[in-house]
Design an enzyme around this catalytic site. Structure first.
Site, PDB file in Angstrom:
ATOM      1  N   GLU A  69       0.782  -1.209  -0.117  1.00  0.00           N
ATOM      2  CA  GLU A  69       0.116   0.002  -0.102  1.00  0.00           C
ATOM      3  C   GLU A  69       0.706   1.375  -0.099  1.00  0.00           C
ATOM      4  O   GLU A  69       0.455   2.301  -0.599  1.00  0.00           O
ATOM      5  CB  GLU A  69      -0.826  -0.149   1.284  1.00  0.00           C
ATOM      6  CG  GLU A  69      -1.955  -0.933   1.197  1.00  0.00           C
ATOM      7  CD  GLU A  69      -1.778  -2.411   1.854  1.00  0.00           C
ATOM      8  OE1 GLU A  69      -2.463  -3.325   1.610  1.00  0.00           O
ATOM      9  OE2 GLU A  69      -0.464  -2.384   2.007  1.00  0.00           O
ATOM     10  N   PHE A 131     -11.624  -7.723  13.415  1.00  0.00           N
ATOM     11  CA  PHE A 131     -10.555  -8.108  12.477  1.00  0.00           C
ATOM     12  C   PHE A 131     -10.038  -7.049  11.573  1.00  0.00           C
ATOM     13  O   PHE A 131     -11.105  -6.442  11.018  1.00  0.00           O
ATOM     14  CB  PHE A 131     -10.900  -9.428  11.913  1.00  0.00           C
ATOM     15  CG  PHE A 131      -9.567  -9.856  10.821  1.00  0.00           C
ATOM     16  CD1 PHE A 131      -8.561 -10.278  11.339  1.00  0.00           C
ATOM     17  CD2 PHE A 131      -9.928  -9.722   9.702  1.00  0.00           C
ATOM     18  CE1 PHE A 131      -7.495 -10.663  10.478  1.00  0.00           C
ATOM     19  CE2 PHE A 131      -8.952 -10.217   8.683  1.00  0.00           C
ATOM     20  CZ  PHE A 131      -7.754 -10.810   9.144  1.00  0.00           C
ATOM     21  N   GLN A 132      -8.653  -6.689  11.492  1.00  0.00           N
ATOM     22  CA  GLN A 132      -8.292  -5.461  10.633  1.00  0.00           C
ATOM     23  C   GLN A 132      -8.989  -4.246  10.691  1.00  0.00           C
ATOM     24  O   GLN A 132      -9.236  -3.307   9.857  1.00  0.00           O
ATOM     25  CB  GLN A 132      -8.454  -6.147   9.044  1.00  0.00           C
ATOM     26  CG  GLN A 132      -7.538  -7.168   8.812  1.00  0.00           C
ATOM     27  CD  GLN A 132      -7.356  -7.559   7.370  1.00  0.00           C
ATOM     28  OE1 GLN A 132      -7.889  -7.117   6.476  1.00  0.00           O
ATOM     29  NE2 GLN A 132      -6.077  -7.904   6.962  1.00  0.00           N
ATOM     30  N   LYS A 181     -17.627  -1.359   5.189  1.00  0.00           N
ATOM     31  CA  LYS A 181     -18.094  -2.609   4.455  1.00  0.00           C
ATOM     32  C   LYS A 181     -19.415  -2.701   4.182  1.00  0.00           C
ATOM     33  O   LYS A 181     -20.081  -2.741   3.093  1.00  0.00           O
ATOM     34  CB  LYS A 181     -17.366  -3.874   5.077  1.00  0.00           C
ATOM     35  CG  LYS A 181     -17.436  -5.095   3.780  1.00  0.00           C
ATOM     36  CD  LYS A 181     -17.006  -6.233   4.267  1.00  0.00           C
ATOM     37  CE  LYS A 181     -16.952  -7.192   3.360  1.00  0.00           C
ATOM     38  NZ  LYS A 181     -16.203  -8.751   3.523  1.00  0.00           N
ATOM     39  N   MET A 493      23.894   9.537   2.963  1.00  0.00           N
ATOM     40  CA  MET A 493      23.873  10.766   3.584  1.00  0.00           C
ATOM     41  C   MET A 493      24.093  10.617   5.223  1.00  0.00           C
ATOM     42  O   MET A 493      24.700  11.297   5.645  1.00  0.00           O
ATOM     43  CB  MET A 493      22.568  11.579   3.437  1.00  0.00           C
ATOM     44  CG  MET A 493      22.570  12.786   4.064  1.00  0.00           C
ATOM     45  SD  MET A 493      23.807  14.225   2.961  1.00  0.00           S
ATOM     46  CE  MET A 493      22.521  14.324   1.488  1.00  0.00           C
TER      47      MET A 493
END
Length: 585
Positions: A69, A131-132, A181, A493
């Site tokens: 993602e 969940f999630q 959802k 760096m």
């Protein structure tokens, strides 16, 4: 800024049968994106967002499946940078949404227009550690310009329209829409979004005439004026207005890291980038200026160094569309709130019959600085490969109008220093947040948005290893990019700072010289892999990379691990002390 829409309704049932007059929330989402003329979106499906992926099969836009993602978010940023349109990223709930936080924060810092759409657990499960589940709007509130939690499916079309409006107007930035959802599964009757009416959001576009008049008088009385411009010029499509005003006033123009390409590098008035690793003449011109015309910039610490010693002799004119930036770091004598293009056009329109200032003595001094302190490096024929040499050859052999996308670190600074940008939206990088791993996915997004352009990603080995998996996306989706990996076997760096400020105690900055094998890694992901470690091989390898257009190409350049970026102003120091090379240490 976050908003919950509507009142939660009982939409717990599975997807209902769609009639001619009803569609699902998911279908409304896709239709709303089409309504906004979306032509490509980047994302990854998952449980909570899955209802939206079913109607996406018939969508009028392309979906590009990322491998992470964060990659999808950076692709959306690269697309937005290259096209000027709003980038779209899609993710599921929980970890899908939290993986978007970095690109959201990156887009906020660099004013990139982006809309992120995330799935969420059903409304009746919100707050139950389902969940999630993650508190997405809360987590992303400080990383977005605005966000929404949608609890009424009838508001989907309006919320999407508002999100695109907010993302693309005023100071651009990311907006997130969180969709449970059950809202995606609910039935509704489609309606086109209403005309946007947001009383609390009215960006000031037109500058105040009195401020414009004050600015013109100040510039006309200046002996050492400087135009200091940044990413706001590019976001406002103000490059033409900038060029016109610069020629009208004969002022030197200094472009920040985010503003590279806003003024053609080939123009004699362009001095380049200022600040920590800026060109000596650019940094010093600001320090010695008596009037500093700052447009579309935010006086970033990488430019100012110690703010108390920044441009000590200058009266400041600061123009920006974001009023919160005016006076945040430096209090201006003339504050101008407005769109950068309109500010420059207004100053040009009101310049009147005033002749172009000659500024002969000022320009003579600047030319002396340029001659005395040019960029320099020493590429020995039998010595280690210098990254600056590689960049100059890549610059000279690539398409002059190529889009260059950079990671973060030494290679980013060298690319900005040595490449020549004559047009806006040809230089894409992570400036404010400094996100390692930005280059590869952002280059994919840029190429998806501008398939007609040659897209070259300039990356370091440390950055490349963070998002290398997105090359699989490039191969599967047939989005061919060119990737130049500058392998100095270190976080360059970090190593430079450890050398200069930590007595050469190189703690956790060594990446290992021969792991991974970048050629084999590229080939394993469907790309062409090439390598060069000698100066005489560079041109041949670059030409081979550039002539391959049917697949992505990765070239590993094994470069000198001890090379450092100069000029350099130590962090927090005064811009009056510019280290132009190792001899100044």
């Amino acid at each position: 800024m976050s908003r919950r829409t509507g009142k939660a309704k009982d939409h717990e049932s599975p997807r209902k049968e769609v009639t001619m007059s009803t569609i699902t929330g998911a279908e409304a989402l896709i239709k709303a994106l089409e309504y906004q003329d979306v032509d490509v979106a980047f994302g990854i499906p998952g449980g909570a967002i899955l209802p939206a992926y079913d109607p996406m099969l018939e969508a009028g836009f392309r979906h590009i499946l990322a491998r992470h993602e964060q990659g999808a978010g950076h692709m959306a940023e690269g697309y937005a940078w290259a096209t000027g349109k709003v980038g779209v990223a899609i993710a599921t709930s929980g970890p899908g949404a939290t993986n978007l936080v970095t690109p959201l924060a990156d887009a906020l810092m660099d004013s990139v227009p982006m809309v992120a759409i995330t799935g969420q657990v059903p409304t009746q499960a919100v707050g139950n550690d389902a969940f999630q589940e993650a508190y997405t709007t809360g987590i992303t509130m400080p990383a977005t310009k605005h966000n929404y939690f949608v609890s009424d499916p009838d508001e989907i079309s309006q919320v999407v329209a508002e999100a695109f409006h907010i993302a693309s107007t005023g100071r651009p930035g990311p907006v997130l829409i969180d969709l449970p959802k059950d809202i995606l599964n609910a039935s509704l009757e489609w309606h086109d979004p209403r005309p946007i009416s947001m009383p609390g959001y009215r960006p000031t576009i037109e500058p105040h005439p009195r401020r414009i008049a004050e600015a013109i008088r100040m510039i006309q009385g200046a002996e050492r004026p400087v135009l200091y411009v940044g990413g706001g010029i590019i976001k406002a499509n103000a490059a033409a207005a900038l060029l016109s005003f610069a020629e009208m006033t004969n002022m030197p123009v200094i472009t920040t890291l985010m503003g590279r390409g806003a003024m053609p590098d080939s123009h004699p008035n362009t001095l380049g980038m200022p600040g920590m690793h800026g060109l000596y003449a650019a940094t010093t011109a600001i320090q010695k200026s008596d009037v500093l015309v700052a447009i579309g910039v935010r006086f970033d610490d990488r430019v100012t160094g110690d703010p108390d010693s920044f441009a000590p002799f200058a009266k400041v004119i600061h123009g920006d569309v974001d009023p919160a930036e005016i006076g945040k770091v430096r209090v201006p004598e003339v504050p101008i709130v407005g769109d950068a293009r309109r500010i420059l056009e207004a100053m040009g329109d009101n310049w009147g019959d005033t002749p172009t200032p000659k500024l002969r003595k000022w320009w003579q001094t600047i030319r002396e600085w340029q001659e005395k302190h040019p960029l320099r490096f020493d590429q020995e024929t039998d010595g280690p490969l210098k990254p600056q040499f590689v960049l100059t050859r890549l610059r000279d052999l690539a398409d002059p109008d190529a889009i260059v996308v950079s990671g973060v670190g030494q290679h980013q600074m060298w690319a900005s220093q040595y490449w020549r940008f004559d047009n806006p939206r040809r230089w894409i990088n992570s400036g404010g947040l400094g996100t390692m791993g930005f280059a590869v996915p952002a280059a994919i997004g840029a190429k998806a948005g501008r398939p007609d352009k040659q897209v070259v990603a300039v990356d370091g080995d440390g950055c490349f290893q963070m998002t290398v998996q997105e090359l699989i996306t490039a191969s599967v989706e047939k989005i061919p990019i060119k990737v130049a990996v500058f392998n100095n076997s270190a976080h360059g760096m970090v190593r430079q700072w450890q050398r200069l400020f930590y007595n050469e105690r190189f703690s956790s900055s060594d990446l290992g010289r021969h792991l991974p094998d970048y050629v084999k890694l590229a080939e394993a992901m469907g790309c062409v892999g090439l390598r060069a470690d000698r100066p005489e091989d560079v041109d041949g390898v670059i030409n081979r990379m550039l002539e391959i257009d049917d697949r992505s190409v990765v070239v590993e350049f094994e470069v000198d691990r001890d090379e450092m970026v100069f000029p350099m102003v130590p962090a927090g120091g005064s811009n009056d002390v510019v280290l132009t090379g190792p001899e100044d240490l």
